[in-house]
Design a protein around this motif. Structure first.
Motif, PDB file in Angstrom:
ATOM      1  N   SER A  59      61.358 -57.276 -14.122  1.00  0.00           N
ATOM      2  CA  SER A  59      61.093 -55.908 -14.574  1.00  0.00           C
ATOM      3  C   SER A  59      59.672 -55.706 -15.076  1.00  0.00           C
ATOM      4  CB  SER A  59      62.091 -55.527 -15.673  1.00  0.00           C
ATOM      5  OG  SER A  59      61.953 -56.415 -16.770  1.00  0.00           O
ATOM      6  N   SER A  60      58.960 -56.798 -15.357  1.00  0.00           N
ATOM      7  CA  SER A  60      57.588 -56.646 -15.841  1.00  0.00           C
ATOM      8  C   SER A  60      56.679 -57.689 -15.209  1.00  0.00           C
ATOM      9  CB  SER A  60      57.539 -56.753 -17.368  1.00  0.00           C
ATOM     10  OG  SER A  60      58.001 -58.020 -17.788  1.00  0.00           O
ATOM     11  N   VAL A  61      55.402 -57.372 -15.160  1.00  0.00           N
ATOM     12  CA  VAL A  61      54.392 -58.241 -14.562  1.00  0.00           C
ATOM     13  C   VAL A  61      53.968 -59.303 -15.574  1.00  0.00           C
ATOM     14  CG1 VAL A  61      52.049 -58.302 -13.619  1.00  0.00           C
ATOM     15  CG2 VAL A  61      53.559 -56.386 -13.080  1.00  0.00           C
ATOM     16  N   SER A  62      53.868 -60.547 -15.092  1.00  0.00           N
ATOM     17  CA  SER A  62      53.380 -61.651 -15.926  1.00  0.00           C
ATOM     18  C   SER A  62      52.570 -62.592 -15.040  1.00  0.00           C
ATOM     19  CB  SER A  62      54.546 -62.396 -16.565  1.00  0.00           C
ATOM     20  OG  SER A  62      55.268 -63.105 -15.579  1.00  0.00           O
ATOM     21  N   LYS A  63      52.033 -63.631 -15.636  1.00  0.00           N
ATOM     22  CA  LYS A  63      51.253 -64.607 -14.866  1.00  0.00           C
ATOM     23  C   LYS A  63      52.072 -65.253 -13.758  1.00  0.00           C
ATOM     24  CE  LYS A  63      48.033 -65.882 -18.509  1.00  0.00           C
ATOM     25  NZ  LYS A  63      47.547 -66.951 -19.380  1.00  0.00           N
ATOM     26  N   SER A  64      53.380 -65.302 -13.944  1.00  0.00           N
ATOM     27  CA  SER A  64      54.240 -65.948 -12.942  1.00  0.00           C
ATOM     28  C   SER A  64      54.645 -65.004 -11.803  1.00  0.00           C
ATOM     29  CB  SER A  64      55.485 -66.528 -13.612  1.00  0.00           C
ATOM     30  OG  SER A  64      56.237 -65.502 -14.219  1.00  0.00           O
ATOM     31  N   THR A  65      54.243 -63.740 -11.884  1.00  0.00           N
ATOM     32  CA  THR A  65      54.555 -62.769 -10.829  1.00  0.00           C
ATOM     33  C   THR A  65      53.771 -63.118  -9.566  1.00  0.00           C
ATOM     34  OG1 THR A  65      54.923 -61.039 -12.482  1.00  0.00           O
ATOM     35  CG2 THR A  65      54.546 -60.327 -10.207  1.00  0.00           C
ATOM     36  N   ASP A  66      54.464 -63.141  -8.439  1.00  0.00           N
ATOM     37  CA  ASP A  66      53.825 -63.449  -7.158  1.00  0.00           C
ATOM     38  C   ASP A  66      53.319 -62.198  -6.441  1.00  0.00           C
ATOM     39  OD1 ASP A  66      54.255 -66.379  -6.949  1.00  0.00           O
ATOM     40  OD2 ASP A  66      56.367 -65.782  -7.043  1.00  0.00           O
ATOM     41  N   LEU A  67      54.005 -61.071  -6.636  1.00  0.00           N
ATOM     42  CA  LEU A  67      53.661 -59.875  -5.874  1.00  0.00           C
ATOM     43  C   LEU A  67      54.195 -58.638  -6.588  1.00  0.00           C
ATOM     44  CD1 LEU A  67      52.447 -59.004  -3.052  1.00  0.00           C
ATOM     45  CD2 LEU A  67      54.787 -59.037  -2.221  1.00  0.00           C
ATOM     46  N   LEU A  68      53.441 -57.560  -6.495  1.00  0.00           N
ATOM     47  CA  LEU A  68      53.871 -56.259  -7.011  1.00  0.00           C
ATOM     48  C   LEU A  68      54.140 -55.359  -5.809  1.00  0.00           C
ATOM     49  CD1 LEU A  68      54.201 -54.302  -9.479  1.00  0.00           C
ATOM     50  CD2 LEU A  68      51.820 -53.637  -9.053  1.00  0.00           C
ATOM     51  N   SER A  83      51.422 -48.989 -15.769  1.00  0.00           N
ATOM     52  CA  SER A  83      51.078 -50.182 -16.556  1.00  0.00           C
ATOM     53  C   SER A  83      51.318 -51.461 -15.749  1.00  0.00           C
ATOM     54  CB  SER A  83      51.872 -50.213 -17.859  1.00  0.00           C
ATOM     55  OG  SER A  83      53.259 -50.225 -17.597  1.00  0.00           O
ATOM     56  N   LYS A  84      52.303 -51.430 -14.861  1.00  0.00           N
ATOM     57  CA  LYS A  84      52.564 -52.612 -14.039  1.00  0.00           C
ATOM     58  C   LYS A  84      51.413 -52.863 -13.070  1.00  0.00           C
ATOM     59  CE  LYS A  84      57.577 -52.197 -14.216  1.00  0.00           C
ATOM     60  NZ  LYS A  84      58.784 -51.920 -13.430  1.00  0.00           N
ATOM     61  N   TRP A  85      50.911 -51.793 -12.449  1.00  0.00           N
ATOM     62  CA  TRP A  85      49.794 -51.945 -11.509  1.00  0.00           C
ATOM     63  C   TRP A  85      48.552 -52.416 -12.242  1.00  0.00           C
ATOM     64  CZ3 TRP A  85      44.889 -50.210 -10.681  1.00  0.00           C
ATOM     65  CH2 TRP A  85      44.339 -50.498  -9.427  1.00  0.00           C
ATOM     66  N   LEU A  86      48.281 -51.833 -13.404  1.00  0.00           N
ATOM     67  CA  LEU A  86      47.099 -52.226 -14.184  1.00  0.00           C
ATOM     68  C   LEU A  86      47.178 -53.703 -14.590  1.00  0.00           C
ATOM     69  CD1 LEU A  86      46.701 -49.028 -16.391  1.00  0.00           C
ATOM     70  CD2 LEU A  86      45.198 -49.767 -14.525  1.00  0.00           C
ATOM     71  N   LYS A  87      48.347 -54.140 -15.051  1.00  0.00           N
ATOM     72  CA  LYS A  87      48.526 -55.539 -15.455  1.00  0.00           C
ATOM     73  C   LYS A  87      48.380 -56.465 -14.248  1.00  0.00           C
ATOM     74  CE  LYS A  87      49.845 -58.803 -18.351  1.00  0.00           C
ATOM     75  NZ  LYS A  87      49.127 -59.195 -19.539  1.00  0.00           N
ATOM     76  N   ALA A  88      48.983 -56.098 -13.112  1.00  0.00           N
ATOM     77  CA  ALA A  88      48.873 -56.921 -11.896  1.00  0.00           C
ATOM     78  C   ALA A  88      47.422 -57.011 -11.447  1.00  0.00           C
ATOM     79  CB  ALA A  88      49.743 -56.337 -10.784  1.00  0.00           C
ATOM     80  N   ASN A  89      46.708 -55.909 -11.514  1.00  0.00           N
ATOM     81  CA  ASN A  89      45.298 -55.889 -11.135  1.00  0.00           C
ATOM     82  C   ASN A  89      44.490 -56.806 -12.067  1.00  0.00           C
ATOM     83  OD1 ASN A  89      43.136 -54.936  -9.521  1.00  0.00           O
ATOM     84  ND2 ASN A  89      42.561 -53.531 -11.159  1.00  0.00           N
ATOM     85  N   GLU A  90      44.776 -56.724 -13.347  1.00  0.00           N
ATOM     86  CA  GLU A  90      44.100 -57.570 -14.338  1.00  0.00           C
ATOM     87  C   GLU A  90      44.349 -59.049 -14.060  1.00  0.00           C
ATOM     88  OE1 GLU A  90      45.129 -58.570 -18.907  1.00  0.00           O
ATOM     89  OE2 GLU A  90      44.849 -56.434 -18.483  1.00  0.00           O
ATOM     90  N   LEU A  91      45.579 -59.389 -13.681  1.00  0.00           N
ATOM     91  CA  LEU A  91      45.948 -60.779 -13.409  1.00  0.00           C
ATOM     92  C   LEU A  91      45.657 -61.204 -11.972  1.00  0.00           C
ATOM     93  CD1 LEU A  91      49.359 -60.904 -15.316  1.00  0.00           C
ATOM     94  CD2 LEU A  91      47.180 -61.908 -16.041  1.00  0.00           C
TER      95      LEU A  91
END
Length: 120
Positions: A59-68, A83-91
């Protein structure tokens, strides 16, 4: 020295595109994927489709996320401000639109089915 620096510097878009293209050929089982925005199939159906091939939908983006996975019809301010896209972009986590993800899943399912058929 400059050539060495240029060889070591890689455009982030090259890395992200390679990661996205690799998803078409990789086993998706165990991959952690996050959905954002309304999905073409509907969020619940998209989650079920992904889980049917062993993807872990978070449900949320983290360092372990492979893909959004983002909505294909509303790729604009709505997605780019999530916020999910912004976090994924940051990571530096790659994102892909939902219609392409459906194609990848269908391709993966057909390859799994063909492998099972060949074993029988």
């Amino acid at each position: 020295m400059l050539k060495k620096d240029l060889d070591n510097s890689v455009d982030i878009n090259v890395i992200l595109n390679k990661k996205i293209n690799d998803f078409a050929s990789l086993d998706l089982r165990g991959k952690q994927i996050v959905l954002t925005g309304a999905m073409f199939l509907g969020r619940v159906h998209m989650q079920l489709l992904l889980e049917s091939i062993g993807v872990i939908v978070k449900s949320s983006v983290s360092k372990s996320t492979d893909l959004l996975v983002i909505n294909s019809e509303r790729i604009g301010q709505e997605v780019l401000q999530s916020s999910k896209w912004l976090k994924a972009n940051e990571l530096r986590i790659p994102n892909i639109n939902d219609s392409v993800m459906i194609d990848i899943v269908e391709d993966f399912q057909s390859r799994l089915f063909n492998c099972d058929a060949q074993i029988d």
